[in-house]
Design an enzyme around this catalytic site. Structure first.
Site, PDB file in Angstrom:
ATOM      1  N   ASP A  29      14.561 -17.084   9.104  1.00  9.99           N
ATOM      2  CA  ASP A  29      15.745 -17.601   8.420  1.00  9.99           C
ATOM      3  C   ASP A  29      15.445 -18.189   7.044  1.00  9.99           C
ATOM      4  OD1 ASP A  29      17.154 -16.893  10.650  1.00  9.99           O
ATOM      5  OD2 ASP A  29      17.541 -18.934  11.344  1.00  9.99           O
ATOM      6  N   ALA A  87      12.118 -18.003  16.501  1.00 13.94           N
ATOM      7  CA  ALA A  87      12.342 -16.553  16.510  1.00 13.94           C
ATOM      8  C   ALA A  87      11.255 -15.785  15.751  1.00 13.94           C
ATOM      9  CB  ALA A  87      13.728 -16.250  15.943  1.00 13.94           C
ATOM     10  N   TYR A  95      34.409   9.231  25.467  1.00 11.33           N
ATOM     11  CA  TYR A  95      35.785   8.962  25.867  1.00 11.33           C
ATOM     12  C   TYR A  95      35.994   9.152  27.367  1.00 11.33           C
ATOM     13  CZ  TYR A  95      40.488  10.059  27.303  1.00 11.33           C
ATOM     14  OH  TYR A  95      41.655  10.105  28.015  1.00 11.33           O
ATOM     15  N   TRP A 138      40.868   9.448  20.885  1.00 12.20           N
ATOM     16  CA  TRP A 138      40.308   9.168  19.560  1.00 12.20           C
ATOM     17  C   TRP A 138      40.005   7.673  19.533  1.00 12.20           C
ATOM     18  CZ3 TRP A 138      39.134  13.135  16.439  1.00 12.20           C
ATOM     19  CH2 TRP A 138      39.801  14.347  16.631  1.00 12.20           C
ATOM     20  N   CYS A 181      20.759 -19.413  19.359  1.00 14.14           N
ATOM     21  CA  CYS A 181      22.126 -18.883  19.355  1.00 14.14           C
ATOM     22  C   CYS A 181      22.876 -19.235  20.627  1.00 14.14           C
ATOM     23  CB  CYS A 181      22.116 -17.370  19.214  1.00 14.14           C
ATOM     24  SG  CYS A 181      21.219 -16.793  17.775  1.00 14.14           S
TER      25      CYS A 181
END
Lengths: 446, 446
Positions: free
Chosen positions: A280, A10, A424, A432, A42
């Site tokens: 890492d 990576a 929404y 909400w 991953c």
């Protein structure tokens, strides 16, 4: 300009690409002791589980493709020493066993992490695995042929992903965790229990508070001996954590931080002239706590690599820091977190308060809507957000954690979250959104 | 304190609940001319489509439940006049036809919007519908029995949702749109075409640039006459937009804004003492343009209602503004937008640049990953974000628009978006989430 990079996954490969892009004249050489570079580690649990059909699918670019982009990739070459005063590295060709000395103008140490192998896991028995790179995955895959009982040791991200993967492959799975609950450092207690319940609903035998003492078997493993008895298993995967590979950085004279990973500044410089570290194996600035942390994750590693690549090629880039965002899926459940848990905030001496809201991800009346739980944590008096934990039964619904992650970067408040004009429509959220409901409640109690 | 609220849906009912909560002694009276209050109008297309099994499912609370919370709900009562100097309203009982005069200390006008009915749609023919409230939905539902050919007039949110709903019910569907493409004001041209292609893939006959001239039929509609010929149809739904219901506000002496909706300040005050307006009939502050806009949407209406409710009860709340977020689903496609499109930014005289990125929502190698397209717009020189448009083939994946919406609130930049620590694991995104890729590209060209 000769840029040498140790490690081609990576961070290393991001750095190589960025350096070439920033300075097309630069000579960029990547040494990696493995056979493959530039792959998505991953994705390994998903090849095991069958959601990805071949390990090759994880490889973003082959060494040949990278060479076509002007990056000299030397796989099977292990950097065994660094002489920072001479600005050289010693490189061993694993095939021939011969070593050569190579000069550098800029050096990146991107050696990543290694899985922790407890003493009991140092065994010649077959069927005992870790999962970090493609050869690990291939070895585990080979081990699954004819296997019936798996034991996963460790209930962190990888352990949980593997428990699912092995169930998908039709094995019985026992998950052993030393701590009182799974997903220990990522979540507060109540949410840990929800994760455990999902595992159990899907037939994983979860045993927490269990210490492994050793393995049984002849030639091949037959069981895991614990302080609570023997667990029969013909495949054992050890996923008890990782440790940064810091030997080379130490040899170069670089300083390690309190976390045990390599200390770097925001330019990914180690303090040793010309020597950078990224990925890492390196520490990162946590923007919420303003401390250095070691949270090895894919995006962070890629981002550090980019920053290092630009700087090594003569540019000026800064690592923006992390806020502790993490996400995983285990069976149908999506689990996400960012910032600090209530427990982590208290450990740091912050005056924190959390609220819990359970709602639905889509409008309650819309078909396919499923429960989503949000725990939102903030700081008393200042009102600033400290963190969020989400668990959703439609796994992708917890990706809304990114809204909180983004706010944490700028030290945003619960009020700011509550004010956000979130999208929404019934197939996407309640009027909400659950994040807004949580922000409203948190704002009122802070 | 007597608080009178005209209109009992999103804004009105939010205001009533908040006012009672803030001042439990306040008398709160809600008048609504309809039979139902407190329902989710946004869910109507999904009842038609069958994803929600009954209109009653959209009702959040019945009048009886609301009365139990201390809110006097009077359905079937239409407020026909306001005398602001006397602080009274005239209320007609639609059942008896009698009118009474009612006093108020604070008055909220939450009269919403009405569907626009062009002249040609004012017809006694059966089978011609609009869709705004539950009775509209029930009438359309009744009309679908035995119907085979539907014509939807208008290619905005509602038209697109209805096209899907009617296809789900097995009807042939022709969608007529006056403009050159569907989803006109929401998206830039290239993205509009993707929406149209999705409709066509799902068997909707989309005809753009078509003007409706009239209807044909005897007793019941049989066709829609256009400038491009006759479209046969036994059900016609008119979804060409809405207009704010402002008659009462005008009667009270309230000012209308340039948009034609009621002008209010951030406290939802109209300027007439004691008279507030909130919801779809009111203008809102757009935080990106700093202008007043009329974008009638559910969350905005609920939020305005809360603000008005607190203020009417003696508190001090402010509406935080909107950033123009919208989202909808049509067939498998999720479409989301926030802020300004490139075209909207240019119309406002902003020096805007957009970038387009197509990636996958999950890691490319993960099963179920599907294409997602992001168009990100920013301002030259300042680097600030102006807007985002997303189209995804896993519809829920476009909910990540919320990250950009949240940044727009604080005038965030492309750099800030690029720096965000977004959640990554293969079942959720690529290492570099498509939003990060877009932010990186945009940052570099601004």
């Amino acid at each position: 300009m000769r840029i040498v990079i140790v490690g081609g996954v990576a961070a290393g490969m991001s750095a190589a690409s960025r350096a070439r892009r920033f300075d097309p004249q630069a000579e960029v050489v990547v040494f990696d002791r493995g056979r493959e570079v530039s792959y998505g580690a991953c994705g390994l649990p998903y090849v095991i589980g069958g959601q990805v059909d071949h390990f090759d699918k994880l490889i973003a670019r082959t060494p040949e493709q990278l060479r076509g982009r002007g990056i000299a990739v030397r796989t099977g070459h292990e950097v065994t020493g660094i002489d920072a005063s001479a600005a050289t590295v010693t490189v061993a060709d694993r095939a021939s066993g011969r070593s050569v000395t190579e000069p550098y103008d800029r050096l990146l140490i991107a050696t990543g992490v290694s899985p922790i192998r407890p003493d009991w896991a140092s065994t010649p028995l077959g069927g005992v695995h870790v999962l970090r790179d493609i050869p690990d995955g291939q070895a585990l895959e080979a081990s699954l042929k004819g296997a019936k009982r798996a034991c996963v040791v460790g209930g962190g991200y990888i352990g949980l992903e593997l428990a699912e993967a092995l169930r998908c492959r039709g094995l019985s799975v026992v998950l052993l965790e030393r701590d009182p609950e799974v997903a220990g450092r990522m979540l507060d207690t109540g949410l840990q229990r929800q994760v455990r319940a999902e595992l159990e609903r899907n037939g994983v035998d979860v045993r927490c508070g269990v210490t492994v003492q050793g393995l049984t078997g002849q030639g091949r493993v037959s069981g895991v001996q614990t302080d609570r008895g023997l667990v029969r298993a013909d495949v054992v995967v050890v996923a008890v954590g990782v440790k940064p590979n810091v030997a080379l950085a130490k040899a170069a004279g670089a300083r390690l931080g309190k976390t045990g990973a390599v200390a770097v500044n925001l330019k990914q410089e180690t303090g040793v002239p010309g020597v950078y570290a990224a990925g890492d194996n390196a520490e990162a600035l946590h923007r919420v706590t303003r401390r250095r942390v070691h949270i090895p994750l894919g995006l962070t590693a890629n981002r550090m690599g980019r920053v290092a690549g630009v700087n090594m090629a003569g540019g000026d880039a800064r690592f923006p820091g992390v806020v502790g965002t993490g996400i995983f899926k285990t069976f149908g459940l999506g689990v996400a977190r960012t910032g600090l848990t209530q427990a982590q905030a208290e450990d740091l001496g912050l005056k924190a308060t959390s609220v819990d809201v359970t709602s639905t991800d889509y409008a309650g009346y819309y078909s396919g809507a499923k429960p989503i739980h949000v725990r939102l944590t903030g700081e008393q008096r200042t009102g600033r957000l400290l963190g969020a934990q989400l668990i959703g039964q439609n796994h992708e619904s917890v990706k809304r954690v990114d809204v909180v992650s983004t706010l944490l970067h700028s030290r945003g408040t619960a009020q700011q979250l509550f004010d956000a004009d979130l999208a929404y429509a019934p197939p996407f959220s309640s009027v909400w959104d659950v994040l807004l409901v949580a922000a409203d409640r948190l704002h009122r109690v802070l």
